[in-house]
Scaffold this motif. Structure first.
Motif, PDB file in Angstrom:
ATOM      1  N   ASP A 290      -8.199 -40.094 -26.984  1.00 24.46           N
ATOM      2  CA  ASP A 290      -7.018 -39.790 -26.532  1.00 24.46           C
ATOM      3  C   ASP A 290      -5.910 -38.586 -27.473  1.00 24.46           C
ATOM      4  O   ASP A 290      -5.133 -38.138 -27.720  1.00 24.46           O
ATOM      5  CB  ASP A 290      -6.026 -41.281 -27.553  1.00 24.46           C
ATOM      6  N   ALA A 291      -7.193 -37.785 -28.195  1.00 25.89           N
ATOM      7  CA  ALA A 291      -6.442 -36.627 -28.740  1.00 25.89           C
ATOM      8  C   ALA A 291      -5.921 -35.677 -28.015  1.00 25.89           C
ATOM      9  O   ALA A 291      -6.699 -35.401 -26.890  1.00 25.89           O
ATOM     10  CB  ALA A 291      -7.531 -36.061 -29.465  1.00 25.89           C
ATOM     11  N   ALA A 292      -4.834 -34.935 -27.940  1.00 26.55           N
ATOM     12  CA  ALA A 292      -4.269 -34.069 -27.282  1.00 26.55           C
ATOM     13  C   ALA A 292      -3.454 -32.836 -27.933  1.00 26.55           C
ATOM     14  O   ALA A 292      -3.679 -32.997 -29.443  1.00 26.55           O
ATOM     15  CB  ALA A 292      -3.153 -35.018 -26.364  1.00 26.55           C
ATOM     16  N   PRO A 293      -3.399 -31.787 -27.484  1.00 26.13           N
ATOM     17  CA  PRO A 293      -2.908 -30.792 -28.222  1.00 26.13           C
ATOM     18  C   PRO A 293      -1.436 -30.332 -28.315  1.00 26.13           C
ATOM     19  O   PRO A 293      -1.016 -29.773 -29.624  1.00 26.13           O
ATOM     20  CB  PRO A 293      -2.911 -29.188 -26.919  1.00 26.13           C
ATOM     21  N   LEU A 294      -0.950 -31.174 -27.970  1.00 29.06           N
ATOM     22  CA  LEU A 294       0.556 -32.379 -28.111  1.00 29.06           C
ATOM     23  C   LEU A 294       0.800 -34.131 -27.893  1.00 29.06           C
ATOM     24  O   LEU A 294       0.441 -33.968 -27.057  1.00 29.06           O
ATOM     25  CB  LEU A 294       1.699 -31.463 -26.841  1.00 29.06           C
ATOM     26  N   VAL A 295       0.977 -33.728 -28.951  1.00 26.12           N
ATOM     27  CA  VAL A 295       1.074 -35.773 -29.157  1.00 26.12           C
ATOM     28  C   VAL A 295       2.772 -36.088 -29.655  1.00 26.12           C
ATOM     29  O   VAL A 295       2.826 -35.308 -30.679  1.00 26.12           O
ATOM     30  CB  VAL A 295       0.209 -36.121 -30.292  1.00 26.12           C
ATOM     31  N   VAL A 296       2.960 -36.643 -28.784  1.00 23.39           N
ATOM     32  CA  VAL A 296       4.587 -37.311 -28.800  1.00 23.39           C
ATOM     33  C   VAL A 296       4.404 -38.251 -29.547  1.00 23.39           C
ATOM     34  O   VAL A 296       3.546 -39.748 -28.502  1.00 23.39           O
ATOM     35  CB  VAL A 296       5.465 -36.964 -26.949  1.00 23.39           C
ATOM     36  N   CYS A 297       5.494 -38.733 -30.188  1.00 20.81           N
ATOM     37  CA  CYS A 297       6.002 -40.193 -30.384  1.00 20.81           C
ATOM     38  C   CYS A 297       7.890 -40.177 -31.457  1.00 20.81           C
ATOM     39  O   CYS A 297       7.607 -39.580 -32.296  1.00 20.81           O
ATOM     40  CB  CYS A 297       5.022 -40.386 -31.472  1.00 20.81           C
ATOM     41  N   CYS A 298       8.185 -40.225 -30.179  1.00 18.93           N
ATOM     42  CA  CYS A 298       9.832 -40.179 -30.344  1.00 18.93           C
ATOM     43  C   CYS A 298      10.675 -41.356 -29.629  1.00 18.93           C
ATOM     44  O   CYS A 298      10.277 -42.005 -29.208  1.00 18.93           O
ATOM     45  CB  CYS A 298      10.449 -39.239 -29.621  1.00 18.93           C
ATOM     46  N   GLU A 299      10.334 -42.158 -30.932  1.00 13.95           N
ATOM     47  CA  GLU A 299      11.921 -42.506 -31.068  1.00 13.95           C
ATOM     48  C   GLU A 299      11.040 -44.701 -31.022  1.00 13.95           C
ATOM     49  O   GLU A 299      11.502 -45.578 -30.675  1.00 13.95           O
ATOM     50  CB  GLU A 299      12.691 -43.026 -29.722  1.00 13.95           C
ATOM     51  N   VAL A 300      10.411 -44.084 -31.973  1.00 16.62           N
ATOM     52  CA  VAL A 300       8.925 -45.826 -32.037  1.00 16.62           C
ATOM     53  C   VAL A 300       8.628 -45.544 -33.795  1.00 16.62           C
ATOM     54  O   VAL A 300       8.930 -46.847 -33.976  1.00 16.62           O
ATOM     55  CB  VAL A 300       7.807 -44.304 -31.604  1.00 16.62           C
TER      56      VAL A 300
END
Length: 217
Positions: free
Chosen positions: A115-125
């Motif tokens: 699952d690694a990625a250049p951009l990881v997003v975790c908003c409102e979590v």
């Protein structure tokens, strides 16, 4: 009045449909949130992203519209069904939907190898998570090298809820929020694990773009 979406007894997704509201003040605040989100996401330079805790899929759509390929997950099958319908409806007639892959998975099930990625997003979590430090460790392990996170800014969040007559018995606390951070408190949490490179404060949130020492993905 908006009601929380429940899945197996847990509050999932947005209690209040902030993206679909017609209230002009709420629309202004959501507009500020999305402007900050797009700005920070673009500044990462990423061409693909992983969104952990994607909810109804609104931010995955924003990432895809910025030209990124997106893998997105949420712990709730019910919310992923809603996200699939949202993506299909919002991207009718264009190719945005084909850039988004949605799946049911917990944040704690994500692994760097898959699952690694250049951009990881975790908003409102993170405000919903019992173990935010552990969650941040997982997110940092996936970010190669950028992590984009946001949380409600307290106590402003609860003050604004009470000002509109919401959740008064809980002193303005939104259902499902078990963590509460001021702007400084949230940045202190992040700085224990990652480098904070940019911060935005769209009312009433704290949003940060961070960098890890990942090897790339």
């Amino acid at each position: 009045m908006s009601q929380p979406i429940l899945d197996d007894g847990l509050v999932t997704g947005n209690v209040y449909d902030k993206y679909g509201t017609r209230n002009p003040i709420a629309r202004w605040m959501v507009g500020g949130f999305l402007d900050a989100f797009r700005d920070l996401a673009q500044s990462s330079g990423a061409d693909r992203a992983l969104e952990a805790g994607c909810g109804e899929g609104r931010l995955s759509l924003e990432l895809a519209r910025l030209g990124m390929r997106v893998r997105a997950s949420d712990v709730s099958p019910k919310i992923i069904d809603i996200a699939r319908r949202t993506v299909a409806a919002e991207s009718a007639g264009d190719e945005v939907a084909t850039a988004i892959e949605l799946e049911v998975r917990s944040l704690f099930e994500l692994t760097p190898a898959r699952d690694a990625a250049p951009l990881v997003v975790c908003c409102e979590v993170l405000e919903h998570v019992d173990e935010p430090e552990r969650a941040l460790d997982v997110l940092a392990s996936l970010a190669s090298p950028h992590l984009l996170v946001s949380v409600p800014r307290e106590p402003l969040w609860r003050v604004l809820n009470m000002a509109r007559g919401r959740y008064l018995r809980d002193f303005g606390n939104t259902p499902g929020h078990v963590q509460h951070w001021s702007r400084r408190g949230f940045l202190d949490l992040l700085e224990r694990r990652v480098e904070v490179v940019a911060v935005r404060s769209p009312l009433p949130w704290t949003m940060a773009l961070c960098r890890t020492q990942g090897d790339g993905a």
